[in-house]
Design a protein around this motif. Structure first.
Motif, PDB file in Angstrom:
ATOM      1  N   UNK A   1       0.831  -1.211   0.000  1.00 13.18           N
ATOM      2  CA  UNK A   1       0.000   0.000   0.000  1.00 13.18           C
ATOM      3  C   UNK A   1       0.864   1.259   0.000  1.00 13.18           C
ATOM      4  N   UNK A   2       1.905   1.252   0.819  1.00 12.87           N
ATOM      5  CA  UNK A   2       2.795   2.415   0.889  1.00 12.87           C
ATOM      6  C   UNK A   2       3.478   2.659  -0.446  1.00 12.87           C
ATOM      7  N   UNK A   3       3.928   1.586  -1.082  1.00  9.35           N
ATOM      8  CA  UNK A   3       4.587   1.713  -2.372  1.00  9.35           C
ATOM      9  C   UNK A   3       3.623   2.285  -3.417  1.00  9.35           C
ATOM     10  N   UNK A   4       2.365   1.828  -3.384  1.00  8.22           N
ATOM     11  CA  UNK A   4       1.383   2.297  -4.350  1.00  8.22           C
ATOM     12  C   UNK A   4       0.972   3.741  -4.124  1.00  8.22           C
ATOM     13  N   UNK A   5       0.863   4.164  -2.869  1.00  6.19           N
ATOM     14  CA  UNK A   5       0.352   5.509  -2.581  1.00  6.19           C
ATOM     15  C   UNK A   5       1.440   6.559  -2.375  1.00  6.19           C
ATOM     16  N   UNK A   6       2.605   6.119  -1.897  1.00  3.69           N
ATOM     17  CA  UNK A   6       3.661   7.076  -1.592  1.00  3.69           C
ATOM     18  C   UNK A   6       4.911   6.888  -2.442  1.00  3.69           C
ATOM     19  N   UNK A   7       4.878   5.892  -3.340  1.00  7.06           N
ATOM     20  CA  UNK A   7       5.983   5.706  -4.265  1.00  7.06           C
ATOM     21  C   UNK A   7       7.174   4.975  -3.697  1.00  7.06           C
ATOM     22  N   UNK A   8       7.063   4.446  -2.483  1.00 10.01           N
ATOM     23  CA  UNK A   8       8.162   3.694  -1.873  1.00 10.01           C
ATOM     24  C   UNK A   8       7.633   2.898  -0.689  1.00 10.01           C
ATOM     25  N   UNK A   9       8.278   1.755  -0.441  1.00 16.96           N
ATOM     26  CA  UNK A   9       7.963   0.976   0.747  1.00 16.96           C
ATOM     27  C   UNK A   9       9.116   1.010   1.736  1.00 16.96           C
ATOM     28  N   UNK A  10      10.104   1.870   1.466  1.00 18.49           N
ATOM     29  CA  UNK A  10      11.260   2.006   2.344  1.00 18.49           C
ATOM     30  C   UNK A  10      10.970   3.059   3.413  1.00 18.49           C
ATOM     31  N   UNK A  11      11.057   2.656   4.681  1.00 16.57           N
ATOM     32  CA  UNK A  11      10.770   3.582   5.767  1.00 16.57           C
ATOM     33  C   UNK A  11      11.668   4.815   5.705  1.00 16.57           C
ATOM     34  N   UNK A  12      12.936   4.620   5.359  1.00 14.82           N
ATOM     35  CA  UNK A  12      13.852   5.763   5.288  1.00 14.82           C
ATOM     36  C   UNK A  12      13.370   6.812   4.298  1.00 14.82           C
ATOM     37  N   UNK A  13      12.781   6.374   3.194  1.00 15.69           N
ATOM     38  CA  UNK A  13      12.280   7.309   2.189  1.00 15.69           C
ATOM     39  C   UNK A  13      10.928   7.894   2.600  1.00 15.69           C
ATOM     40  N   UNK A  14      10.089   7.068   3.217  1.00 14.33           N
ATOM     41  CA  UNK A  14       8.773   7.546   3.653  1.00 14.33           C
ATOM     42  C   UNK A  14       8.916   8.574   4.768  1.00 14.33           C
ATOM     43  N   UNK A  15      10.005   8.477   5.538  1.00  8.66           N
ATOM     44  CA  UNK A  15      10.206   9.370   6.679  1.00  8.66           C
ATOM     45  C   UNK A  15      10.781  10.727   6.292  1.00  8.66           C
ATOM     46  N   UNK A  16      11.084  10.943   5.014  1.00  4.22           N
ATOM     47  CA  UNK A  16      11.568  12.261   4.606  1.00  4.22           C
ATOM     48  C   UNK A  16      10.452  13.280   4.783  1.00  4.22           C
ATOM     49  N   UNK A  17      10.780  14.548   5.000  1.00  2.00           N
ATOM     50  CA  UNK A  17       9.741  15.552   5.266  1.00  2.00           C
ATOM     51  C   UNK A  17       8.641  15.604   4.206  1.00  2.00           C
ATOM     52  N   UNK A  18       9.013  15.486   2.939  1.00  2.00           N
ATOM     53  CA  UNK A  18       8.024  15.586   1.865  1.00  2.00           C
ATOM     54  C   UNK A  18       7.037  14.412   1.914  1.00  2.00           C
ATOM     55  N   UNK A  19       7.573  13.199   2.040  1.00  2.00           N
ATOM     56  CA  UNK A  19       6.697  12.024   2.082  1.00  2.00           C
ATOM     57  C   UNK A  19       5.872  11.990   3.354  1.00  2.00           C
ATOM     58  N   UNK A  20       6.479  12.347   4.474  1.00  2.00           N
ATOM     59  CA  UNK A  20       5.752  12.348   5.741  1.00  2.00           C
ATOM     60  C   UNK A  20       4.606  13.344   5.712  1.00  2.00           C
ATOM     61  N   UNK A  21       4.832  14.476   5.069  1.00  3.38           N
ATOM     62  CA  UNK A  21       3.765  15.472   4.949  1.00  3.38           C
ATOM     63  C   UNK A  21       2.586  14.922   4.142  1.00  3.38           C
ATOM     64  N   UNK A  22       2.886  14.155   3.094  1.00  6.48           N
ATOM     65  CA  UNK A  22       1.805  13.534   2.309  1.00  6.48           C
ATOM     66  C   UNK A  22       1.025  12.529   3.150  1.00  6.48           C
ATOM     67  N   UNK A  23       1.735  11.755   3.955  1.00  5.93           N
ATOM     68  CA  UNK A  23       1.075  10.768   4.812  1.00  5.93           C
ATOM     69  C   UNK A  23       0.133  11.468   5.782  1.00  5.93           C
TER      70      UNK A  23
END
Length: 268
Positions: free
Chosen positions: A212-234
């Protein structure tokens, strides 16, 4: 009376207002006399504490210690907390390692009563670190008294980068996310997962979270999801979906349209 954060509305409007005014509001909250008294007391006394039993016997110290990890609801569970601290985290069968909520492990590890002959509370910079966490978490609690979704969003802002920076494999980090109840809630709502999701096999949950994370946020890597830009989208998705779930039908439709327009302008 302690300072009460001001949040004029829920959803993205309220969140943006909170982000813009947070430095001022949090400074006012930290300056409240009751908060100042509790944190000064902790700084003065914690270095004299030698055992977990001594810590849990002092309610004011314990309140700050638990509050720093978002575990303030356990303030009356003294035997449980003492056992958690005394067991430490090194042994695989330690109580903290058997808890589904990862915050207990962080709590026990931070104090080190069960892991070292001399607890970490004796370190010169220990009190300042715990107090800073306590102040941040206490502000989140105060925000949650106004808007619970805002509290969860603030927690995600601090907890996800912390987990990303702790080291370990991506799978390990996902399990930490899944074991952090407030953070897990943000992910479940943001990814549109049902309330019954937590009842399925743990490995299957991990697979679904990553897909789900890969499909909606473009990555399933926590390190990438935790960047400010991705975290803001979440966080944006979490807040908008929360409004849709709790608002009236006409309001929900307006929110959904806003989300679609936002997604078109800033694809995720």
């Amino acid at each position: 009376m302690a300072f009460q954060p001001v949040i004029p509305s829920g959803g993205l409007v309220g969140w943006r207002f909170l982000q813009q005014t947070r430095p001022t509001q949090e400074a006012a909250f930290r300056a409240a006399p009751a908060i100042q008294r509790d944190t000064e007391y902790f700084k003065e006394r914690i270095g004299r504490i030698d055992t977990a039993a001594e810590l849990v016997s002092d309610r004011r110290l314990l309140s700050v210690a638990l509050g720093a990890f978002g575990l303030q609801d356990d303030i009356d569970n003294r035997y449980f907390v003492q056992r958690m601290l005394e067991d430490g985290t090194i042994k695989p069968d330690a109580l903290a390692n058997r808890m589904a909520d990862d915050r207990y492990k962080s709590f026990s590890k931070a104090f080190g009563f069960g892991d070292f002959s001399v607890p970490r509370s004796k370190l010169s910079d220990f009190a300042d670190g715990i107090v800073d966490r306590y102040l941040s978490k206490s502000f989140e609690v105060a925000v949650g008294d106004q808007q619970e979704e805002m509290r969860l969003a603030l927690n995600a802002q601090s907890e996800l980068p912390r987990i990303a920076g702790e080291g370990g494999t991506n799978e390990t980090k996902w399990f930490r996310v899944m074991g952090n109840a407030p953070l897990r809630k943000v992910f479940e709502v943001a990814l549109g997962l049902p309330g019954s999701f937590g009842q399925i096999d743990l490995d299957k949950q991990l697979e679904i979270f990553r897909d789900k994370a890969d499909g909606q946020f473009g990555s399933s890597e926590i390190d990438e999801i935790a960047t400010p830009e991705s975290l803001d989208r979440i966080i944006q998705r979490f807040l908008v979906r929360s409004q849709i779930d709790t608002g009236p039908a006409n309001t929900a439709g307006s929110i959904a349209l806003t989300l679609l327009q936002s997604a078109a302008a800033d694809p995720v």
